[in-house]
Design an enzyme around this catalytic site. Structure first.
Site, mmCIF file in Angstrom:
data_model
loop_
_atom_site.group_PDB
_atom_site.id
_atom_site.type_symbol
_atom_site.label_atom_id
_atom_site.label_comp_id
_atom_site.label_asym_id
_atom_site.label_seq_id
_atom_site.Cartn_x
_atom_site.Cartn_y
_atom_site.Cartn_z
ATOM 1 N N HIS A 1 0.855 -1.184 0.000
ATOM 2 C CA HIS A 1 0.000 0.000 0.000
ATOM 3 C C HIS A 1 0.891 1.234 0.000
ATOM 4 O O HIS A 1 1.919 1.233 0.675
ATOM 5 C CB HIS A 1 -0.903 0.007 1.243
ATOM 6 C CG HIS A 1 -2.066 0.927 1.104
ATOM 7 N ND1 HIS A 1 -1.922 2.291 1.184
ATOM 8 C CD2 HIS A 1 -3.371 0.683 0.863
ATOM 9 C CE1 HIS A 1 -3.107 2.849 1.001
ATOM 10 N NE2 HIS A 1 -4.002 1.896 0.804
ATOM 11 N N ASP B 1 -7.840 -5.288 0.306
ATOM 12 C CA ASP B 1 -8.384 -6.046 -0.830
ATOM 13 C C ASP B 1 -8.126 -7.547 -0.703
ATOM 14 O O ASP B 1 -8.898 -8.364 -1.202
ATOM 15 C CB ASP B 1 -7.794 -5.523 -2.148
ATOM 16 C CG ASP B 1 -8.238 -4.104 -2.440
ATOM 17 O OD1 ASP B 1 -9.332 -3.731 -2.001
ATOM 18 O OD2 ASP B 1 -7.492 -3.361 -3.089
HETATM 19 N N1 CMC Z 1 4.382 -7.667 -4.422
HETATM 20 C C1 CMC Z 1 5.744 -7.682 -4.571
HETATM 21 N N2 CMC Z 1 6.525 -6.599 -4.409
HETATM 22 C C2 CMC Z 1 5.913 -5.449 -4.109
HETATM 23 C C3 CMC Z 1 4.524 -5.347 -3.926
HETATM 24 C C4 CMC Z 1 3.760 -6.519 -4.096
HETATM 25 N N3 CMC Z 1 2.431 -6.491 -3.940
HETATM 26 N N4 CMC Z 1 4.187 -4.072 -3.627
HETATM 27 C C5 CMC Z 1 5.333 -3.382 -3.623
HETATM 28 N N5 CMC Z 1 6.383 -4.208 -3.911
HETATM 29 C C6 CMC Z 1 7.809 -3.839 -3.970
HETATM 30 C C7 CMC Z 1 8.116 -3.109 -5.261
HETATM 31 O O1 CMC Z 1 8.517 -4.020 -6.270
HETATM 32 C C8 CMC Z 1 9.227 -2.197 -4.831
HETATM 33 O O2 CMC Z 1 10.407 -2.963 -4.752
HETATM 34 P P1 CMC Z 1 11.849 -2.294 -5.046
HETATM 35 O O3 CMC Z 1 12.046 -1.283 -3.951
HETATM 36 O O4 CMC Z 1 12.785 -3.456 -4.976
HETATM 37 O O5 CMC Z 1 11.755 -1.682 -6.406
HETATM 38 C C9 CMC Z 1 8.851 -1.824 -3.396
HETATM 39 O O6 CMC Z 1 8.038 -2.887 -2.926
HETATM 40 C C10 CMC Z 1 8.056 -0.520 -3.314
HETATM 41 O O7 CMC Z 1 6.982 -0.599 -4.245
HETATM 42 P P2 CMC Z 1 6.325 0.641 -4.984
HETATM 43 O O8 CMC Z 1 5.646 0.161 -6.206
HETATM 44 O O9 CMC Z 1 7.334 1.734 -5.126
HETATM 45 O O10 CMC Z 1 5.310 1.108 -3.908
HETATM 46 P P3 CMC Z 1 4.023 1.913 -4.193
HETATM 47 O O11 CMC Z 1 3.693 2.628 -2.963
HETATM 48 O O12 CMC Z 1 4.139 2.730 -5.424
HETATM 49 O O13 CMC Z 1 2.985 0.718 -4.526
HETATM 50 C C11 CMC Z 1 1.083 -0.552 -4.732
HETATM 51 C C12 CMC Z 1 1.812 0.518 -3.904
HETATM 52 C C13 CMC Z 1 -0.280 -0.784 -4.111
HETATM 53 C C14 CMC Z 1 0.916 -0.063 -6.172
HETATM 54 C C15 CMC Z 1 1.901 -1.877 -4.724
HETATM 55 O O14 CMC Z 1 2.133 -2.298 -3.402
HETATM 56 C C16 CMC Z 1 1.246 -2.990 -5.541
HETATM 57 O O15 CMC Z 1 1.439 -3.041 -6.765
HETATM 58 N N6 CMC Z 1 0.455 -3.902 -4.875
HETATM 59 C C17 CMC Z 1 -0.251 -4.947 -5.570
HETATM 60 C C18 CMC Z 1 -1.621 -4.448 -6.053
HETATM 61 C C19 CMC Z 1 -2.572 -4.172 -4.895
HETATM 62 O O16 CMC Z 1 -2.765 -4.997 -4.021
HETATM 63 N N7 CMC Z 1 -3.221 -3.006 -4.928
HETATM 64 C C20 CMC Z 1 -4.166 -2.579 -3.893
HETATM 65 C C21 CMC Z 1 -3.667 -1.368 -3.213
HETATM 66 S S1 CMC Z 1 -4.399 -0.960 -1.664
HETATM 67 C C22 CMC Z 1 -6.098 -0.876 -1.756
HETATM 68 C C23 CMC Z 1 -6.663 -0.138 -2.906
HETATM 69 O O17 CMC Z 1 -6.266 0.965 -3.241
HETATM 70 O O18 CMC Z 1 -7.593 -0.690 -3.492
#
Ligand code: CMC
Length: 388
Positions: free
Chosen positions: A268, A325
């Site tokens: 998140h 989720d």
């Molecule tokens: N699985 C594997 N690695 C992950 C995940 C995940 N679900 N989420 C983040 N990471 C890793 C990412 O690869 C990155 O690694 P590195 O530092 O080595 O490059 C690090 O953690 C930081 O990730 P980020 O993408 O910079 O973080 P963010 O704040 O931009 O991402 C997110 C938030 C929700 C887009 C992401 O966690 C994600 O893609 N999650 C999976 C989809 C999901 O469950 N979405 C629902 C979000 S919450 C409720 C909602 O809004 O509906």
């Protein structure tokens, strides 16, 4: 990212991380202590003691209703549940092989054609529009699902709450009170969450002075993305793909540890700890576990095993924990809801938050217009088509 130029210092906030775009009284997310408040009320308490209808009132009016006000509010919801024949006609026409979120976008947009008074609207109009829209959502979601299966849509029931109507209009069954309570709790937990992507999309549209329904359609479009609301559908698909608790470790190694895929329902933008909404789902699942049939138990145990494996992996070192989720997907599966309706149910609930932010933002409106820092070429010579 900061870029230093000779003439000016430019700051680029990719994904608008940690950028505040407005002041707001609607939602406090204390992401360090894991607490959420709607208009000052602790969400933990609302999730246990309130109803979605009451939370909807709170988000639209900024305060809880008196008994009389709440009764009137419920009467208005009940009086708005039925769909106009024209809307049913549009629902019949949307292709059956598209995602329901995309169908919802079309149907809500059409409802705007019937209801909207254009770009001039007051907070009272927002309340009217929202009641009308949210009251009809169970009929739209249930109607689309049934029509796509060749069944007749059912009539909404005024004796049932919005959560109970959702269950009834989708499945045709009347549910146990504990199940209705589970879905109602989920609607409360999904109703609002600060300036998330879909709320921001809705507010950007509102900031241009556009009409209410255009904002809501923008919110639906943003929620449909797998990084946002569609993650609840994606989480269930993941559980079903794994299939059995005995497959979890191998699947996790091949897909997540290998960095091929992201674990859906984990991570998140705001939390580096457990999502504060998760515990309510987990409590409900734990309390109702005895009632699961064999198939439900297998999916539940697969999800719990995946949770355990993920919690002992590299993910927690990065602060990646399950989000709401992950758990709502499991709850909806236990309730035997078809996966097509998972994200639409999230959308129905979040209309409360979108509407609340739209109304608040318009009270002190400023056009949202950020910049993109240009890094392309300059002064290129135009060569006429025949000479290229
Ligand atoms: N699985 C594997 N690695 C992950 C995940 C995940 N679900 N989420 C983040 N990471 C890793 C990412 O690869 C990155 O690694 P590195 O530092 O080595 O490059 C690090 O953690 C930081 O990730 P980020 O993408 O910079 O973080 P963010 O704040 O931009 O991402 C997110 C938030 C929700 C887009 C992401 O966690 C994600 O893609 N999650 C999976 C989809 C999901 O469950 N979405 C629902 C979000 S919450 C409720 C909602 O809004 O509906």
């Amino acid at each position: 990212m900061n870029i230093y130029m000779a003439e000016e210092r430019v700051s680029i906030y990719r994904g608008l991380k940690n950028v505040y775009v407005a002041e707001s009284k609607i939602c406090l997310i204390d992401h360090e202590r894991g607490k959420i408040y709607y208009y000052g009320y602790d969400l933990d308490e609302l999730a246990q003691k309130s109803s979605y209808e009451e939370v909807l009132y709170l988000l639209l009016h900024g305060r809880l209703p008196t008994r009389r006000e709440f009764q009137e509010f419920l009467d208005r919801i009940r009086g708005s549940m039925r769909l106009d024949p024209e809307v049913l006609e549009v629902m019949k026409r949307v292709p059956k092989d598209i995602d329901m979120m995309e169908a919802l976008r079309t149907v809500v947009s059409y409802m705007g054609n019937l209801r909207s008074r254009g770009p001039e609207y007051t907070r009272e109009d927002v309340v009217d529009y929202t009641i009308d829209l949210v009251a009809k959502m169970p009929s739209i979601i249930g109607g689309l699902y049934r029509m796509w299966r060749g069944e007749e849509p059912l009539e909404p029931r005024e004796d049932l709450s919005l959560a109970a109507n959702l269950l009834y209009l989708i499945t045709g069954r009347e549910y146990d009170e504990r199940d209705v309570r589970g879905l109602d709790m989920s609607l409360i937990l999904y109703a609002e969450h600060g300036m998330n992507a879909s709320t921001f999309a809705a507010v950007v549209v509102a900031s241009t002075g556009s009409d209410y329904y255009s904002s809501i359609v923008a919110g639906i479009g943003a929620l449909r993305g797998p990084l946002h609301g569609y993650a609840n559908t994606g989480a269930l698909e993941q559980f079903l793909e794994i299939g059995d608790p005995s497959n979890v470790e191998r699947w996790f190694k091949e897909n997540i540890e290998s960095r091929k895929r992201r674990l859906i329902g984990f991570g998140h933008r705001l939390y580096r700890i457990h999502d504060p909404r998760a515990k309510h789902y987990r409590r409900w699942l734990e309390e109702n576990r005895e009632r699961f049939d064999e198939e439900t138990r297998r999916v539940y145990e697969t999800a719990m095993k995946l949770y355990e494996v993920a919690m002992n992996s590299f993910l927690t070192e990065k602060g990646i924990y399950p989000n709401c989720d992950y758990w709502s997907a499991l709850l909806y599966y236990v309730l035997k809801l078809p996966k097509e309706v998972y994200t639409p149910i999230f959308a129905m609930s979040r209309i409360a938050g979108w509407s609340s932010h739209i109304a608040e933002y318009r009270e002190d409106n400023i056009l949202i217009r950020p910049k993109a820092y240009y890094i392309g070429e300059r002064d290129k010579k135009y060569v006429p088509l025949d000479e290229r």
